[in-house]
Design a protein around this motif. Structure first.
Motif, PDB file in Angstrom:
ATOM      1  N   GLU A   1       1.150  -5.550   8.219  1.00 15.42           N
ATOM      2  CA  GLU A   1       0.333  -5.528   6.593  1.00 15.42           C
ATOM      3  C   GLU A   1       0.191  -4.377   6.341  1.00 15.42           C
ATOM      4  O   GLU A   1       0.484  -4.222   5.088  1.00 15.42           O
ATOM      5  CB  GLU A   1      -0.510  -6.504   7.181  1.00 15.42           C
ATOM      6  CG  GLU A   1      -0.507  -8.042   7.256  1.00 15.42           C
ATOM      7  CD  GLU A   1      -0.330  -8.216   8.903  1.00 15.42           C
ATOM      8  OE1 GLU A   1       0.099  -9.336   9.275  1.00 15.42           O
ATOM      9  OE2 GLU A   1      -0.031  -7.271   9.718  1.00 15.42           O
ATOM     10  N   ALA A   2      -0.049  -3.554   7.206  1.00 14.83           N
ATOM     11  CA  ALA A   2      -0.579  -2.041   6.580  1.00 14.83           C
ATOM     12  C   ALA A   2       0.430  -1.274   6.236  1.00 14.83           C
ATOM     13  O   ALA A   2       0.537  -0.545   5.206  1.00 14.83           O
ATOM     14  CB  ALA A   2      -1.399  -1.239   7.666  1.00 14.83           C
ATOM     15  N   TYR A   3       1.609  -1.495   6.657  1.00 11.69           N
ATOM     16  CA  TYR A   3       2.937  -0.724   6.287  1.00 11.69           C
ATOM     17  C   TYR A   3       3.214  -1.386   4.827  1.00 11.69           C
ATOM     18  O   TYR A   3       3.656  -0.604   4.173  1.00 11.69           O
ATOM     19  CB  TYR A   3       4.094  -0.884   7.270  1.00 11.69           C
ATOM     20  CG  TYR A   3       4.081  -0.059   8.614  1.00 11.69           C
ATOM     21  CD1 TYR A   3       3.752   1.396   8.403  1.00 11.69           C
ATOM     22  CD2 TYR A   3       4.032  -0.557  10.033  1.00 11.69           C
ATOM     23  CE1 TYR A   3       3.744   2.132   9.503  1.00 11.69           C
ATOM     24  CE2 TYR A   3       3.816   0.231  10.937  1.00 11.69           C
ATOM     25  CZ  TYR A   3       3.643   1.593  10.826  1.00 11.69           C
ATOM     26  OH  TYR A   3       3.719   2.297  12.103  1.00 11.69           O
ATOM     27  N   GLN A   4       3.356  -2.768   4.922  1.00 12.79           N
ATOM     28  CA  GLN A   4       3.775  -3.313   3.567  1.00 12.79           C
ATOM     29  C   GLN A   4       2.747  -2.883   2.342  1.00 12.79           C
ATOM     30  O   GLN A   4       3.143  -2.598   1.230  1.00 12.79           O
ATOM     31  CB  GLN A   4       3.696  -4.804   3.685  1.00 12.79           C
ATOM     32  CG  GLN A   4       4.214  -5.412   2.419  1.00 12.79           C
ATOM     33  CD  GLN A   4       4.355  -6.967   2.644  1.00 12.79           C
ATOM     34  OE1 GLN A   4       3.290  -7.655   2.950  1.00 12.79           O
ATOM     35  NE2 GLN A   4       5.336  -7.591   2.443  1.00 12.79           N
ATOM     36  N   ARG A   5       1.446  -2.461   2.667  1.00 16.05           N
ATOM     37  CA  ARG A   5       0.627  -2.141   1.766  1.00 16.05           C
ATOM     38  C   ARG A   5       0.893  -0.842   0.898  1.00 16.05           C
ATOM     39  O   ARG A   5       0.852  -0.445  -0.096  1.00 16.05           O
ATOM     40  CB  ARG A   5      -0.875  -1.958   2.168  1.00 16.05           C
ATOM     41  CG  ARG A   5      -1.463  -3.417   2.176  1.00 16.05           C
ATOM     42  CD  ARG A   5      -3.193  -3.249   2.325  1.00 16.05           C
ATOM     43  NE  ARG A   5      -3.489  -2.761   3.532  1.00 16.05           N
ATOM     44  CZ  ARG A   5      -3.772  -3.366   4.615  1.00 16.05           C
ATOM     45  NH1 ARG A   5      -3.425  -4.726   4.340  1.00 16.05           N
ATOM     46  NH2 ARG A   5      -4.199  -2.893   5.856  1.00 16.05           N
ATOM     47  N   LEU A   6       1.647  -0.056   2.051  1.00 14.70           N
ATOM     48  CA  LEU A   6       2.118   1.380   1.594  1.00 14.70           C
ATOM     49  C   LEU A   6       3.025   1.228   0.388  1.00 14.70           C
ATOM     50  O   LEU A   6       3.278   2.278  -0.373  1.00 14.70           O
ATOM     51  CB  LEU A   6       2.397   2.195   2.788  1.00 14.70           C
ATOM     52  CG  LEU A   6       1.378   2.529   3.763  1.00 14.70           C
ATOM     53  CD1 LEU A   6       2.213   3.282   4.812  1.00 14.70           C
ATOM     54  CD2 LEU A   6       0.397   3.577   3.133  1.00 14.70           C
ATOM     55  N   VAL A   7       3.863   0.080   0.528  1.00 15.40           N
ATOM     56  CA  VAL A   7       5.169   0.078  -0.540  1.00 15.40           C
ATOM     57  C   VAL A   7       4.970  -1.192  -1.334  1.00 15.40           C
ATOM     58  O   VAL A   7       5.785  -1.350  -2.030  1.00 15.40           O
ATOM     59  CB  VAL A   7       6.332  -0.081   0.276  1.00 15.40           C
ATOM     60  CG1 VAL A   7       6.429   1.331   1.100  1.00 15.40           C
ATOM     61  CG2 VAL A   7       6.362  -1.080   1.308  1.00 15.40           C
ATOM     62  N   ALA A   8       3.697  -1.892  -1.448  1.00 10.92           N
ATOM     63  CA  ALA A   8       3.464  -3.107  -2.306  1.00 10.92           C
ATOM     64  C   ALA A   8       3.800  -2.907  -3.988  1.00 10.92           C
ATOM     65  O   ALA A   8       4.109  -3.705  -4.430  1.00 10.92           O
ATOM     66  CB  ALA A   8       2.060  -3.384  -2.077  1.00 10.92           C
ATOM     67  N   ASP A   9       3.802  -1.594  -4.340  1.00 11.48           N
ATOM     68  CA  ASP A   9       3.927  -1.236  -5.681  1.00 11.48           C
ATOM     69  C   ASP A   9       5.351  -1.336  -6.181  1.00 11.48           C
ATOM     70  O   ASP A   9       5.695  -0.921  -7.111  1.00 11.48           O
ATOM     71  CB  ASP A   9       3.131  -0.142  -6.257  1.00 11.48           C
ATOM     72  CG  ASP A   9       3.627   0.880  -5.392  1.00 11.48           C
ATOM     73  OD1 ASP A   9       4.027   1.075  -4.277  1.00 11.48           O
ATOM     74  OD2 ASP A   9       3.590   2.166  -5.946  1.00 11.48           O
ATOM     75  N   MET A  10       6.240  -1.451  -5.077  1.00  9.43           N
ATOM     76  CA  MET A  10       7.758  -1.230  -5.399  1.00  9.43           C
ATOM     77  C   MET A  10       8.460  -2.253  -4.675  1.00  9.43           C
ATOM     78  O   MET A  10       8.150  -2.726  -3.616  1.00  9.43           O
ATOM     79  CB  MET A  10       8.343   0.041  -5.021  1.00  9.43           C
ATOM     80  CG  MET A  10       7.765   1.293  -5.615  1.00  9.43           C
ATOM     81  SD  MET A  10       8.619   2.815  -4.984  1.00  9.43           S
ATOM     82  CE  MET A  10      10.425   2.675  -5.260  1.00  9.43           C
ATOM     83  N   PRO A  11       9.516  -2.767  -4.977  1.00 12.29           N
ATOM     84  CA  PRO A  11      10.561  -3.612  -4.392  1.00 12.29           C
ATOM     85  C   PRO A  11      10.800  -3.147  -2.964  1.00 12.29           C
ATOM     86  O   PRO A  11      11.147  -1.882  -2.939  1.00 12.29           O
ATOM     87  CB  PRO A  11      11.915  -3.589  -5.339  1.00 12.29           C
ATOM     88  CG  PRO A  11      11.438  -3.226  -6.819  1.00 12.29           C
ATOM     89  CD  PRO A  11      10.230  -2.338  -6.622  1.00 12.29           C
ATOM     90  N   HIS A  12      10.899  -3.791  -1.953  1.00 14.73           N
ATOM     91  CA  HIS A  12      11.122  -3.283  -0.674  1.00 14.73           C
ATOM     92  C   HIS A  12      11.632  -4.306   0.097  1.00 14.73           C
ATOM     93  O   HIS A  12      11.334  -5.655  -0.165  1.00 14.73           O
ATOM     94  CB  HIS A  12       9.925  -2.520  -0.128  1.00 14.73           C
ATOM     95  CG  HIS A  12       8.544  -3.714  -0.127  1.00 14.73           C
ATOM     96  ND1 HIS A  12       7.782  -4.222  -1.122  1.00 14.73           N
ATOM     97  CD2 HIS A  12       8.344  -4.453   1.190  1.00 14.73           C
ATOM     98  CE1 HIS A  12       6.661  -4.897  -0.714  1.00 14.73           C
ATOM     99  NE2 HIS A  12       7.094  -5.196   0.583  1.00 14.73           N
ATOM    100  N   ARG A  13      12.059  -4.130   1.393  1.00 17.71           N
ATOM    101  CA  ARG A  13      12.319  -4.962   2.301  1.00 17.71           C
ATOM    102  C   ARG A  13      12.002  -4.577   3.721  1.00 17.71           C
ATOM    103  O   ARG A  13      11.652  -3.161   4.044  1.00 17.71           O
ATOM    104  CB  ARG A  13      13.770  -5.281   2.541  1.00 17.71           C
ATOM    105  CG  ARG A  13      14.628  -5.867   1.453  1.00 17.71           C
ATOM    106  CD  ARG A  13      14.073  -7.102   1.101  1.00 17.71           C
ATOM    107  NE  ARG A  13      14.772  -7.809   0.175  1.00 17.71           N
ATOM    108  CZ  ARG A  13      14.281  -7.831  -1.180  1.00 17.71           C
ATOM    109  NH1 ARG A  13      13.150  -7.324  -1.236  1.00 17.71           N
ATOM    110  NH2 ARG A  13      15.152  -8.355  -2.150  1.00 17.71           N
ATOM    111  N   LEU A  14      10.891  -5.347   4.437  1.00 20.28           N
ATOM    112  CA  LEU A  14      10.500  -4.828   5.864  1.00 20.28           C
ATOM    113  C   LEU A  14      11.027  -5.572   6.977  1.00 20.28           C
ATOM    114  O   LEU A  14      11.168  -6.807   6.804  1.00 20.28           O
ATOM    115  CB  LEU A  14       8.953  -5.175   5.876  1.00 20.28           C
ATOM    116  CG  LEU A  14       7.936  -4.634   6.889  1.00 20.28           C
ATOM    117  CD1 LEU A  14       8.209  -3.308   7.229  1.00 20.28           C
ATOM    118  CD2 LEU A  14       6.696  -4.901   6.773  1.00 20.28           C
ATOM    119  N   LEU A  15      11.782  -5.021   7.930  1.00 21.74           N
ATOM    120  CA  LEU A  15      12.721  -5.660   8.600  1.00 21.74           C
ATOM    121  C   LEU A  15      12.453  -5.383  10.296  1.00 21.74           C
ATOM    122  O   LEU A  15      11.665  -4.329  10.443  1.00 21.74           O
ATOM    123  CB  LEU A  15      14.143  -5.195   8.578  1.00 21.74           C
ATOM    124  CG  LEU A  15      14.646  -5.568   7.040  1.00 21.74           C
ATOM    125  CD1 LEU A  15      16.211  -5.069   7.115  1.00 21.74           C
ATOM    126  CD2 LEU A  15      14.935  -6.899   6.876  1.00 21.74           C
TER     127      LEU A  15
END
Length: 458
Positions: free
Chosen positions: A299-313
């Protein structure tokens, strides 16, 4: 560093233009800006303040050496490792003496003299012509024969080209296709992945950044000499203009960064609307492991990129696809519940929606692109003259290595029998069907020229 790229970088502290002192010798110079001066050693700008050398030399000390044309001294100040700890360099007969009051002084003097001889020998080794020193000669010096001694450190770097973390990084590197701007390898270490990125850059510059100079020196001189390098903090302000890179890559390092949010802001600035950010092999704080730095939760990693399109795998999923000769699937992120159960993660960030797709099958194995060699985890067993086949046996160097690279057991067969001709074909660069089968098993893999590593087998 090339003149064109040197003109593109600026001071990471004051953002001022960097001006050359035009010392006149290729690879050695001093850069100045509004706030400071920075040495260039062996073609690598060192954009750091304070202590930069292995013997507590400051940036000012190294710059002074270069101004006085003491180039060899400047180089050795940056790459000379510390001597082994006392009393290991004293003669064996002196080390065997009891540690009585008078003898302790004799042991200390003998070690001091031994240290002097050791430094002379190492200095000669480090300044030998590049074609006489392999990458693993360099790593052996640092991790087996110096004060940095750590067998695990040698294994981690020397055996990297066949490790799970490297295969996952190679899978993500296939996202980079016909770039129109330079590529950045952030925290590039010794340049293992940098070498692969130069093969995907199609003529665009590849720039490696790391705060540790000896690693950059080995990368530049042997492992990935076609790339450019800058020695500076990887998790601080980066000395490049907005939108400078087509892709920024960081593998097996982001979890060590203290300033993760600042790093993400920098990577977004450097790629802007048309670039790509790839963070690979990031540790999950919910699965603590040795040497895992300062990891975050998914969740914390995702917050770092939440303002841009992304994929977490999950990296285990990426590795499983890779071993089927398939690239990553970026159609959607893995669920948070699933990621919470995964020790290692990767993130892809971009405004370019076409990036987020299933990458399907590789035409060629990424780890087989280049000059092939036998995976150093394998030894060849002699079965006698009556056997035309040879047996290859996989042996890991330590229990720690097995634990840290546990996925290796999934794809590296413990034993394999091959005709002796196959190893001859492998050594001669013949890509026969049987050689290609070894590539598919990661028993054969590509390494740079001048690498020549072997495992430390128990």
């Amino acid at each position: 560093m090339s003149f064109a790229l040197l003109k593109s970088i600026y001071c990471p502290f004051c953002s001022g233009d960097l001006k050359s002192a035009d010392i006149g010798d290729e690879g050695f110079d001093v850069l100045t800006c509004h706030c400071s001066e920075y040495p260039i050693v062996a073609g690598i700008p060192i954009l750091k303040r304070g202590v930069v050398g292995n013997s507590n030399e400051t940036a000012h000390d190294v710059s002074s050496m270069i101004k006085n044309r003491r180039y060899r001294e400047a180089l050795l100040s940056m790459i000379m490792p510390p001597a082994p700890a006392s009393p290991s360099l004293a003669p064996a007969w002196i080390r065997s003496l009891p540690s009585l009051k008078g003898i302790r002084g004799l042991k200390s003097l003998a070690h001091e003299r031994g240290t002097g001889r050791w430094r002379e020998q190492v200095a000669g080794f480090l300044t030998e012509p590049r074609d006489q020193v392999t990458a693993c000669d360099f790593l052996d010096l640092y991790y087996h024969r110096s004060g940095f001694k750590t067998d695990d450190g040698y294994d981690y770097f020397a055996l990297r080209f066949g490790q799970p973390r490297h295969l996952v990084a190679l899978s993500f590197a296939t996202l980079i296709d016909k770039p129109r701007k330079p590529l950045l390898d952030l925290a590039c270490g010794y340049g293992h992945l940098t070498w692969s990125l130069t093969r995907r850059a199609q003529g665009q510059p590849v720039i490696g950044i790391d705060q540790t100079f000896p690693g950059l020196y080995l990368a530049k001189t042997i492992i990935a000499p076609d790339a450019e390098y800058v020695c500076c903090a990887a998790d601080g302000p980066l000395p490049f203009p907005d939108g400078f890179f087509a892709a920024t890559f960081c593998s097996d390092a982001f979890h060590y960064f203290v300033n993760k949010m600042a790093t993400m802001r920098e990577l977004k600035r450097l790629t802007r609307q048309d670039g790509l950010i790839i963070l690979v092999w990031i540790h999950n704080v919910l699965w603590r492991r040795p040497h895992d730095g300062l990891p975050l939760s998914p969740e914390a990693y995702q917050r770092l990129v939440a303002d841009m399109p992304h994929r977490l795998l999950a990296d285990n999923d990426v590795l499983a696809r890779y071993l089927k000769k398939q690239g990553p699937s970026l159609t959607c992120s893995a669920g948070m519940d699933e990621l919470a159960r995964e020790p290692l993660l990767s993130i892809v960030v971009s405004y370019r929606q076409e990036v987020f797709r299933d990458y399907g099958s590789f035409e060629n194995w990424p780890h087989g692109e280049g000059r092939l060699t036998l995976n150093p985890l394998y030894s060849v067993e002699d079965r006698g003259d009556s056997h035309k086949d040879l047996r290859l046996h996989r042996r890991f160097p330590s229990d720690f290595y097995i634990d840290d690279h546990a996925q290796s057991k999934e794809y590296l067969p413990e034993t394999i029998e091959v005709p002796s001709q196959v190893l001859l074909d492998l050594g001669n660069g013949q890509r026969t069907p049987q050689v290609e089968k070894l590539v598919g098993q990661v028993v054969a893999l590509a390494v740079p020229r001048g690498y020549s590593c072997s495992a430390r087998l128990n």
